[in-house]
Design an enzyme around this catalytic site. Sequence first.
Site, short mmCIF file in Angstrom:
data_model
loop_
_atom_site.label_atom_id
_atom_site.label_comp_id
_atom_site.label_asym_id
_atom_site.label_seq_id
_atom_site.Cartn_x
_atom_site.Cartn_y
_atom_site.Cartn_z
N GLY A 174 5.92 -115.25 55.60
CA GLY A 174 6.04 -113.92 55.01
C GLY A 174 4.95 -112.98 55.49
O GLY A 174 5.13 -111.76 55.48
N GLU B 156 6.24 -111.67 58.62
CA GLU B 156 7.35 -110.76 58.27
C GLU B 156 6.84 -109.43 57.71
O GLU B 156 7.38 -108.37 58.01
CB GLU B 156 8.28 -111.46 57.26
CG GLU B 156 9.05 -112.62 57.90
CD GLU B 156 9.78 -113.48 56.89
OE1 GLU B 156 9.15 -113.90 55.90
OE2 GLU B 156 10.97 -113.75 57.09
N1 DAK Z 1 0.87 -120.38 49.77
C1 DAK Z 1 0.00 -120.82 48.84
N2 DAK Z 1 -1.24 -121.22 49.14
C2 DAK Z 1 -1.62 -121.18 50.44
C3 DAK Z 1 -0.76 -120.74 51.44
C4 DAK Z 1 0.55 -120.31 51.07
N3 DAK Z 1 1.41 -119.82 51.95
N4 DAK Z 1 -1.42 -120.83 52.62
C5 DAK Z 1 -2.63 -121.29 52.34
N5 DAK Z 1 -2.77 -121.50 51.03
C6 DAK Z 1 -3.93 -122.00 50.31
C7 DAK Z 1 -4.12 -123.49 50.56
O1 DAK Z 1 -3.29 -124.24 49.70
C8 DAK Z 1 -5.59 -123.64 50.25
O2 DAK Z 1 -5.76 -123.64 48.86
P1 DAK Z 1 -6.80 -124.69 48.13
O3 DAK Z 1 -6.36 -126.04 48.56
O4 DAK Z 1 -8.13 -124.30 48.72
O5 DAK Z 1 -6.65 -124.38 46.69
C9 DAK Z 1 -6.20 -122.34 50.77
O6 DAK Z 1 -5.11 -121.41 50.86
C10 DAK Z 1 -6.79 -122.49 52.16
O7 DAK Z 1 -5.82 -123.08 53.00
P2 DAK Z 1 -6.12 -124.36 53.90
O8 DAK Z 1 -7.14 -125.22 53.28
O9 DAK Z 1 -4.79 -124.96 54.22
O10 DAK Z 1 -6.75 -123.66 55.20
P3 DAK Z 1 -6.70 -124.16 56.70
O11 DAK Z 1 -7.60 -123.22 57.44
O12 DAK Z 1 -6.95 -125.62 56.80
O13 DAK Z 1 -5.19 -123.91 57.19
C11 DAK Z 1 -3.17 -122.62 57.40
C12 DAK Z 1 -4.71 -122.62 57.27
C13 DAK Z 1 -2.72 -121.16 57.35
C14 DAK Z 1 -2.77 -123.23 58.74
C15 DAK Z 1 -2.56 -123.46 56.23
O14 DAK Z 1 -3.10 -122.98 55.00
C16 DAK Z 1 -1.06 -123.35 56.14
O15 DAK Z 1 -0.34 -124.03 56.87
N6 DAK Z 1 -0.58 -122.53 55.19
C17 DAK Z 1 0.85 -122.41 54.92
C18 DAK Z 1 1.50 -121.59 55.99
C19 DAK Z 1 2.99 -121.50 55.74
O16 DAK Z 1 3.72 -122.49 55.73
N7 DAK Z 1 3.45 -120.27 55.53
C20 DAK Z 1 4.88 -120.01 55.25
C21 DAK Z 1 5.12 -120.04 53.73
S1 DAK Z 1 6.84 -119.79 53.32
C22 DAK Z 1 11.41 -113.96 51.00
C23 DAK Z 1 10.21 -113.41 51.27
C24 DAK Z 1 9.22 -114.14 51.91
C25 DAK Z 1 9.43 -115.46 52.21
C26 DAK Z 1 10.64 -116.03 51.93
C27 DAK Z 1 11.65 -115.29 51.31
N8 DAK Z 1 12.49 -113.21 50.40
C28 DAK Z 1 12.36 -111.76 50.40
C29 DAK Z 1 13.69 -113.85 49.98
C30 DAK Z 1 8.36 -116.17 52.88
C31 DAK Z 1 8.24 -117.52 52.91
C32 DAK Z 1 7.00 -118.08 53.43
O17 DAK Z 1 6.09 -117.40 53.89
#
Ligand code: DAK
Length: 259
Positions: free
Chosen positions: A109, A112
Site C-alpha cells: 500500500g 500504491e
Molecule cells: N504492517 C504492520 N506492521 C509492519 C508493517 C506492515 N505492513 N511493516 C512493518 N511493520 C512493523 C513490523 O512488524 C515491526 O514491528 P515490531 O515487531 O517492531 O513491533 C516494525 O514495523 C519494524 O519492521 P521490521 O522489524 O520488519 O523491519 P525490517 O527493517 O527488518 O524489515 C520490511 C522491513 C519493510 C522489509 C518488513 O517490515 C516487511 O516486510 N514489512 C511488510 C511489508 C509488506 O508485506 N507490505 C505489504 C502489506 S499488505 C487496499 C488498500 C491497501 C492494501 C490492500 C487493499 N484496499 C483499498 C482494498 C495494501 C496491502 C498491503 O500493503
Amino acid sequence: MSDFENILVSQEGRVKVVQLNRPKALNALNMPLMLEVLSVCQAADRDETVGCIVLKGSEKAFAAGADITEMADKDFEHMYGVNPFGEWDKIGQTRTPMVASVSGFALGGGCELAMMCDMIIASTTAKFGQPEITLGIIPGAGGTQRLTKAVGKAKAMDLCLTGRFMGAEEAERSGLVARVVEPDALEAEVMKAANTIAGQSKVATVAGKDAVNRAFETGLTEGIGAERRVFAGLFSTHDQKEGMAAFMEKRTPVWKRDR
Ligand code: DAK
C-alpha cells in the site's frame, strides 16, 4: 496543525507538506492515518492557498504497506461487502497536484499510495515493491493497475509475482519514478519541484493533471474493480490467514499445499 495523530502537517508557502508518522511500524498505513491524509487532501482541494501537496515518510520508510495487523483477521464478506479500505481510493481522486517524496521502503500500500501521487521523486535509498504475494494476497489499492501502466507488464509481473523490491535507479529506468537524487538532496529537490508546481495557476495545474490522467487512466476504474473483487476473495483463503499470521509471528508461512 496539531489535530492529527498519525501525520505531521505543515505549510511552506503554497506547498502543503504531509509527513506519515508511525515510525515504529515503518509508517504502516492504518485506517486512522489514511483518513487523516485524505482529510488534508480534500481540504487542500478547497483551499486556494495550496498549490501542491508533498507526501513523505521517514528516511527509512515512505511506508511499508497497509497495516497487516489491521487486515489479518478479515474475511471475504467484510473485505468485499463492507469494502473497509474504500476511502483509500479517494486519495487518488485529489485534484491538487501531489508529489511523493520517497526514501527507504515504499511497499504494498505504500507503493500504491506513492503511485496515487502525480510524480515520485526518490532518494537512491528507495525500495519499491508489491510484496503482498508473500502474505497470500495480491495488491488491493490499484497496484496491479497503476504499476503495470507505469512500468509495463514485464516488470509489474516480476514485482507482483515474486514480491521482490526494486531499487530507485531501476524504478527510474522503468518509468515509475520521475527523478532520483542522493538522500541529502531529496528534500530540496522535492520542495523545488513542489514550489514550481505550486507557483503555476492552480486551475491550470489541476487541468493538466486531469488531462494527463485521462491518458493514463483509461480502463483504470474497471481494472481496480476487478482487482478489488479478487483481492477481497483472497480473504476467504487459508493462505491469507497464514501469510499474515506468519508475518506477525515473525516466521515463514506454511501455505495450504504444504500442510
Ligand atoms: N504492517 C504492520 N506492521 C509492519 C508493517 C506492515 N505492513 N511493516 C512493518 N511493520 C512493523 C513490523 O512488524 C515491526 O514491528 P515490531 O515487531 O517492531 O513491533 C516494525 O514495523 C519494524 O519492521 P521490521 O522489524 O520488519 O523491519 P525490517 O527493517 O527488518 O524489515 C520490511 C522491513 C519493510 C522489509 C518488513 O517490515 C516487511 O516486510 N514489512 C511488510 C511489508 C509488506 O508485506 N507490505 C505489504 C502489506 S499488505 C487496499 C488498500 C491497501 C492494501 C490492500 C487493499 N484496499 C483499498 C482494498 C495494501 C496491502 C498491503 O500493503
